[in-house]
Write an enzyme that holds these catalytic residues in place. Structure first.
Site, PDB file in Angstrom:
ATOM      1  N   ARG A  93       0.830  -1.216   0.000  1.00 41.62           N
ATOM      2  CA  ARG A  93       0.000   0.000   0.000  1.00 41.62           C
ATOM      3  C   ARG A  93       0.862   1.262   0.000  1.00 41.62           C
ATOM      4  O   ARG A  93       0.429   2.308  -0.453  1.00 41.62           O
ATOM      5  CB  ARG A  93      -0.941   0.003   1.205  1.00 41.62           C
ATOM      6  CG  ARG A  93      -2.039  -1.066   1.095  1.00 41.62           C
ATOM      7  CD  ARG A  93      -3.173  -0.817   2.059  1.00 41.62           C
ATOM      8  NE  ARG A  93      -2.800  -1.018   3.443  1.00 41.62           N
ATOM      9  CZ  ARG A  93      -2.790  -2.200   4.065  1.00 41.62           C
ATOM     10  NH1 ARG A  93      -3.129  -3.293   3.406  1.00 41.62           N
ATOM     11  NH2 ARG A  93      -2.453  -2.297   5.328  1.00 41.62           N
TER      12      ARG A  93
ATOM     13  N   ASN B 204      -4.316 -18.534  13.360  1.00 36.70           N
ATOM     14  CA  ASN B 204      -3.837 -19.444  14.415  1.00 36.70           C
ATOM     15  C   ASN B 204      -4.739 -19.365  15.642  1.00 36.70           C
ATOM     16  O   ASN B 204      -4.955 -20.365  16.314  1.00 36.70           O
ATOM     17  CB  ASN B 204      -2.392 -19.192  14.896  1.00 36.70           C
ATOM     18  CG  ASN B 204      -1.649 -18.139  14.176  1.00 36.70           C
ATOM     19  OD1 ASN B 204      -2.239 -17.179  13.727  1.00 36.70           O
ATOM     20  ND2 ASN B 204      -0.353 -18.319  14.051  1.00 36.70           N
ATOM     21  N   CYS B 205      -5.279 -18.156  15.897  1.00 35.17           N
ATOM     22  CA  CYS B 205      -6.084 -17.982  17.105  1.00 35.17           C
ATOM     23  C   CYS B 205      -7.388 -18.792  17.023  1.00 35.17           C
ATOM     24  O   CYS B 205      -8.021 -19.069  18.037  1.00 35.17           O
ATOM     25  CB  CYS B 205      -6.405 -16.501  17.316  1.00 35.17           C
ATOM     26  SG  CYS B 205      -4.924 -15.488  17.238  1.00 35.17           S
TER      27      CYS B 205
ATOM     28  N   PRO C 202      21.171  -3.210   9.102  1.00 31.73           N
ATOM     29  CA  PRO C 202      20.274  -2.154   8.603  1.00 31.73           C
ATOM     30  C   PRO C 202      19.363  -2.590   7.458  1.00 31.73           C
ATOM     31  O   PRO C 202      18.399  -1.905   7.143  1.00 31.73           O
ATOM     32  CB  PRO C 202      21.224  -1.039   8.161  1.00 31.73           C
ATOM     33  CG  PRO C 202      22.573  -1.668   8.058  1.00 31.73           C
ATOM     34  CD  PRO C 202      22.592  -2.841   8.977  1.00 31.73           C
TER      35      PRO C 202
ATOM     36  N   ILE D 120      17.810  -5.569   7.455  1.00 32.83           N
ATOM     37  CA  ILE D 120      16.919  -6.649   7.920  1.00 32.83           C
ATOM     38  C   ILE D 120      16.034  -6.151   9.060  1.00 32.83           C
ATOM     39  O   ILE D 120      16.521  -5.590  10.048  1.00 32.83           O
ATOM     40  CB  ILE D 120      17.734  -7.885   8.379  1.00 32.83           C
ATOM     41  CG1 ILE D 120      18.680  -8.358   7.264  1.00 32.83           C
ATOM     42  CG2 ILE D 120      16.791  -9.012   8.798  1.00 32.83           C
ATOM     43  CD1 ILE D 120      19.535  -9.560   7.615  1.00 32.83           C
TER      44      ILE D 120
ATOM     45  N   ALA E  71      12.715  -7.337  11.746  1.00 38.93           N
ATOM     46  CA  ALA E  71      12.116  -8.557  12.310  1.00 38.93           C
ATOM     47  C   ALA E  71      10.924  -8.156  13.175  1.00 38.93           C
ATOM     48  O   ALA E  71      10.932  -7.088  13.814  1.00 38.93           O
ATOM     49  CB  ALA E  71      13.140  -9.331  13.128  1.00 38.93           C
TER      50      ALA E  71
ATOM     51  N   GLY F 198       7.073  -9.719  15.371  1.00 40.11           N
ATOM     52  CA  GLY F 198       6.236 -10.814  15.864  1.00 40.11           C
ATOM     53  C   GLY F 198       6.835 -11.583  17.035  1.00 40.11           C
ATOM     54  O   GLY F 198       7.658 -11.072  17.792  1.00 40.11           O
TER      55      GLY F 198
HETATM   56  P1  FAD Z   1       3.244 -16.726  13.065  1.00 37.12           P
HETATM   57  O1  FAD Z   1       1.913 -16.138  12.899  1.00 37.12           O
HETATM   58  O2  FAD Z   1       3.351 -17.978  13.888  1.00 37.12           O
HETATM   59  O3  FAD Z   1       3.885 -16.988  11.656  1.00 37.12           O
HETATM   60  C1  FAD Z   1       5.178 -17.508  11.504  1.00 37.12           C
HETATM   61  C2  FAD Z   1       5.260 -18.235  10.172  1.00 37.12           C
HETATM   62  O4  FAD Z   1       6.623 -18.309   9.811  1.00 37.12           O
HETATM   63  C3  FAD Z   1       4.757 -19.668  10.240  1.00 37.12           C
HETATM   64  O5  FAD Z   1       3.751 -19.910   9.273  1.00 37.12           O
HETATM   65  C4  FAD Z   1       5.997 -20.504   9.941  1.00 37.12           C
HETATM   66  O6  FAD Z   1       5.698 -21.632   9.157  1.00 37.12           O
HETATM   67  C5  FAD Z   1       6.853 -19.529   9.158  1.00 37.12           C
HETATM   68  N1  FAD Z   1       8.289 -19.813   9.223  1.00 37.12           N
HETATM   69  C6  FAD Z   1       9.060 -19.963  10.325  1.00 37.12           C
HETATM   70  N2  FAD Z   1      10.332 -20.188   9.983  1.00 37.12           N
HETATM   71  C7  FAD Z   1      10.375 -20.197   8.643  1.00 37.12           C
HETATM   72  C8  FAD Z   1      11.422 -20.392   7.709  1.00 37.12           C
HETATM   73  N3  FAD Z   1      12.665 -20.620   8.096  1.00 37.12           N
HETATM   74  N4  FAD Z   1      11.114 -20.324   6.398  1.00 37.12           N
HETATM   75  C9  FAD Z   1       9.840 -20.085   5.991  1.00 37.12           C
HETATM   76  N5  FAD Z   1       8.822 -19.904   6.845  1.00 37.12           N
HETATM   77  C10 FAD Z   1       9.085 -19.951   8.152  1.00 37.12           C
HETATM   78  N6  FAD Z   1      -2.709 -14.331  19.995  1.00 37.12           N
HETATM   79  C11 FAD Z   1      -3.656 -13.459  20.401  1.00 37.12           C
HETATM   80  O7  FAD Z   1      -3.362 -12.261  20.498  1.00 37.12           O
HETATM   81  N7  FAD Z   1      -4.922 -13.875  20.693  1.00 37.12           N
HETATM   82  C12 FAD Z   1      -5.287 -15.185  20.605  1.00 37.12           C
HETATM   83  O8  FAD Z   1      -6.447 -15.541  20.852  1.00 37.12           O
HETATM   84  C13 FAD Z   1      -4.319 -16.128  20.202  1.00 37.12           C
HETATM   85  N8  FAD Z   1      -4.633 -17.435  20.111  1.00 37.12           N
HETATM   86  C14 FAD Z   1      -3.683 -18.315  19.659  1.00 37.12           C
HETATM   87  C15 FAD Z   1      -4.019 -19.664  19.549  1.00 37.12           C
HETATM   88  C16 FAD Z   1      -3.091 -20.570  19.084  1.00 37.12           C
HETATM   89  C17 FAD Z   1      -3.459 -22.021  18.979  1.00 37.12           C
HETATM   90  C18 FAD Z   1      -1.794 -20.131  18.702  1.00 37.12           C
HETATM   91  C19 FAD Z   1      -0.784 -21.107  18.172  1.00 37.12           C
HETATM   92  C20 FAD Z   1      -1.447 -18.806  18.828  1.00 37.12           C
HETATM   93  C21 FAD Z   1      -2.385 -17.877  19.308  1.00 37.12           C
HETATM   94  N9  FAD Z   1      -2.062 -16.527  19.456  1.00 37.12           N
HETATM   95  C22 FAD Z   1      -3.008 -15.645  19.893  1.00 37.12           C
HETATM   96  C23 FAD Z   1      -0.705 -16.031  19.181  1.00 37.12           C
HETATM   97  C24 FAD Z   1      -0.600 -15.438  17.795  1.00 37.12           C
HETATM   98  O9  FAD Z   1      -1.139 -16.330  16.871  1.00 37.12           O
HETATM   99  C25 FAD Z   1       0.855 -15.155  17.504  1.00 37.12           C
HETATM  100  O10 FAD Z   1       1.332 -14.246  18.471  1.00 37.12           O
HETATM  101  C26 FAD Z   1       1.082 -14.555  16.128  1.00 37.12           C
HETATM  102  O11 FAD Z   1       0.594 -15.409  15.134  1.00 37.12           O
HETATM  103  C27 FAD Z   1       2.582 -14.300  15.886  1.00 37.12           C
HETATM  104  O12 FAD Z   1       2.774 -13.848  14.587  1.00 37.12           O
HETATM  105  P2  FAD Z   1       4.166 -14.109  13.844  1.00 37.12           P
HETATM  106  O13 FAD Z   1       4.046 -13.502  12.498  1.00 37.12           O
HETATM  107  O14 FAD Z   1       5.269 -13.702  14.723  1.00 37.12           O
HETATM  108  O15 FAD Z   1       4.272 -15.689  13.736  1.00 37.12           O
END
Ligand code: FAD
Length: 556
Positions: free
Chosen positions: A25, A45-46, A281, A283, A285, A287
């Site tokens: 965007r 995931n939630c 600089p 990269i 990160a 989540g």
């Molecule tokens: P993610 O959303 O986990 O995404 C990371 C992605 O990176 C994954 O798909 C993984 O496959 C990919 N990946 C990792 N390493 C590599 C690699 N080397 N190469 C390619 N891909 C890679 N939070 C809330 O606030 N409220 C809720 O109700 C809640 N409920 C949840 C319920 C469950 C069952 C779970 C598991 C989590 C829940 N969470 C909740 C937490 C929330 O989902 C996470 O905090 C959030 O998804 C984090 O986002 P992220 O982008 O850091 O990681």
């Protein structure tokens, strides 16, 4: 970013997908490639526990956006089942394996964003690899659990870990008619809560036939000859189970970052600045994999929540595009619902403050109805508010109830983000009609009660100091309430009789005053303080006493 540059994003769910869409965007020219090793991007995931529980029945509903949508709507290339194996920072290159074809290839980047999330912890216990022991992180994980339950007509489950995901899973398994035992190493469920607030959760689960094994840890898993598993605990418990859910927390996925020599922080997450930039600089990160400072203490924290991951993804995109966006810090605003109750919180807890050596804070407890009492169906919200004792700055709130819980915590969360004080809560103008709230909303009452303390209108007694204290314990409820249950050793003088019975009160001792939920005790405090007595309010009254001393005896 200048035109025709290339952004690679590793991880395509909460943080990664948000970053990709926001970046498009802001910049029509940049080439964006989103890589994920899993079969889906941008999935919910939630929602996974509710898919296991059959509340969500259609798996497709978990897929918030497809690669096709990313391509058509945002001109973003999505590569699922492509795992990033390493980063060559010098060459601005990543090494990728296509998990379907097995092909390895390299991809150049101008900017790289890491959003690899966190991995569910699987401790190296005896029997941990036996079939039937699951963690839940992805859509395929949830599909496997569903298939296992269906194929074996599972009747008994052990959930290891009594936090957010453990409790959501317990509810969803119970929803499918499965008997659930929760094994939790801490002495309380919901470890992010202070223990006395967790007591409201324990009470609810005891009434829902969920077996609780608190203060005990799993020692081993064993296969049963007749099928299924036995979960052995350190205290000698042996719980039969057709399946086990491990929900004992997550660990940030930092392997890629660490091997590339990016700075890792004190808490074990990827170190980033307020723009979500790593020590390199080029990269960024975001989540669950990164650590960022708490808005309260300034100390870096790992709090795996979807809200921060999404916001950080946006901020990274803005920073990449040259905007000066900054992440405000983590506040830990969270909500969880199970077995008809809602638990919500934001900011810090008393145990965290004490661990950090902070002492200049105060705590008030309240148990207001979620709406006015005269309108049918009012349900109590149990609230604990923490604030700075001198200036009234809000430090945190925890709330448990059936209705209207998250709304109050959200309001207080926003006040905290704006640097608000208990005086701001006192004055907040909020929605009111009888079926939704009260002219003095629970948020206002939080502010009023706490502001009385900061202004010095009332002093608080410390519930933890009740046992063995030398204070005179005065209960100002009506005698029929008192007879139904009271604090050990308390003397009952109903509020309406107090002015006539002052001679029964000691002048030479502090008087700690209690009532039902704290309101009448406050009136009594004001009355007696003005008559020269040394008084303190046992905040939250008998309702808080039962949470502090669930055995019913503070002398225990
Ligand atoms: P993610 O959303 O986990 O995404 C990371 C992605 O990176 C994954 O798909 C993984 O496959 C990919 N990946 C990792 N390493 C590599 C690699 N080397 N190469 C390619 N891909 C890679 N939070 C809330 O606030 N409220 C809720 O109700 C809640 N409920 C949840 C319920 C469950 C069952 C779970 C598991 C989590 C829940 N969470 C909740 C937490 C929330 O989902 C996470 O905090 C959030 O998804 C984090 O986002 P992220 O982008 O850091 O990681």
């Amino acid at each position: 970013m200048t035109a025709n540059r290339r952004a690679l994003i590793v991880g395509g769910v909460a943080g990664g997908a948000s970053c990709a869409a926001r970046l498009r965007r802001l910049d029509e020219e940049v080439e964006i490639v989103l890589l994920d090793r899993g079969p889906y991007v941008s999935f919910a995931n939630c929602g996974l526990p509710y898919y296991v529980g059959n509340v969500i029945q259609d798996e497709a509903k978990l897929l918030v956006a497809t690669p096709e949508l990313f391509r058509k709507r945002f001109n973003i290339e999505v590569r699922t089942q492509n795992e990033v194996l390493s980063i060559n920072r010098g060459a601005h290159e990543i090494d990728v394996r296509d998990l379907v074809s097995g092909r390895r290839y390299r991809e150049k980047y101008d900017v790289l964003v890491l959003s690899p999330g966190a991995a569910a912890i699987r401790p190296p216990l005896p029997g941990i690899d036996l079939p039937g022991i699951f963690t839940l992180r992805t859509v395929p994980d949830s599909r496997k659990i569903r298939e296992w339950i269906n194929a074996r007509s599972a009747r008994r489950a052990v959930v290891v870990g009594g936090g957010f995901i453990g409790l959501e899973m317990a509810e969803n398994l119970a929803h499918r008619g499965i008997e659930v035992t929760i094994v939790e190493m801490a002495n309380q469920l919901m470890p992010p809560l202070d223990p006395e607030m967790a007591e409201f959760v324990h009470q609810r689960l005891k009434n829902r036939a969920v077996r609780l094994q608190l203060g005990d840890a799993v020692a081993a898993f064993e296969a049963r000859a007749e099928g299924g598993l036995t979960v052995h605990t350190q205290k000698g418990g042996a719980f039969p189970a057709d399946l086990v859910i491990l929900a004992i927390g997550v660990r940030p996925e930092i392997a890629l970052a660490r091997e590339a020599g990016l700075e890792i922080g004190l808490r074990g997450g990827i170190h980033v600045d307020e723009h979500m930039r790593t020590s390199d600089p080029n990269i960024w990160a975001v989540g669950d994999a990164v650590e960022t400072p708490s808005v309260i203490t300034g100390v870096p924290e790992l709090i795996p929540l979807a809200g921060p991951a999404n916001r950080q993804g946006r901020i990274a995109a803005e920073s990449i595009s040259g905007r000066d966006s900054r992440f405000r810090g983590l506040q830990g605003t969270a909500v969880c619902g199970f077995f008809g109750i809602v638990v919500a919180m934001t900011g810090t807890t008393e145990k965290t403050l004490k661990r950090a050596g902070v002492t200049d804070f105060q705590v008030v407890y309240l148990h207001p109805g979620h709406h006015v009492g005269y309108y049918p169906g009012a349900r109590p919200i149990h609230i604990k508010l923490l604030f700075n004792a001198k200036d009234g700055r809000i430090l945190g709130v925890q709330a448990v109830g059936e209705e209207g819980v998250e709304r109050r915590v959200d309001v207080i969360a926003m006040a905290m983000q704006m640097g608000g004080t208990v005086f701001d809560l006192e004055e907040a103008e909020l929605c009111y009609a009888p079926q939704y709230g009260a002219a003095k909303d629970p948020v206002n009452i939080c502010g009023m009660v706490a502001a009385n303390v900061v202004r010095g209108d009332v002093k608080l007694a410390d519930w933890s100091g009740l046992s063995g204290c030398s204070a005179f314990i005065l209960d100002v409820r009506d005698s029929d309430e008192f007879e139904r249950g009271a604090i050990d050793g308390a003397i009952n003088i109903p509020l309406g009789q107090l002015r006539e019975r002052l001679e029964e009160l000691p002048q030479d001792r502090e008087i700690w005053i209690s009532c039902g939920v704290g309101q009448r005790a406050y009136y009594a405090c004001r009355l007696l303080a003005q008559r020269g007595f040394r008084v303190r309010n046992l905040s939250g009254g008998y309702e808080s006493y039962r949470a502090w001393y669930p055995q019913g005896n503070c002398a225990m």
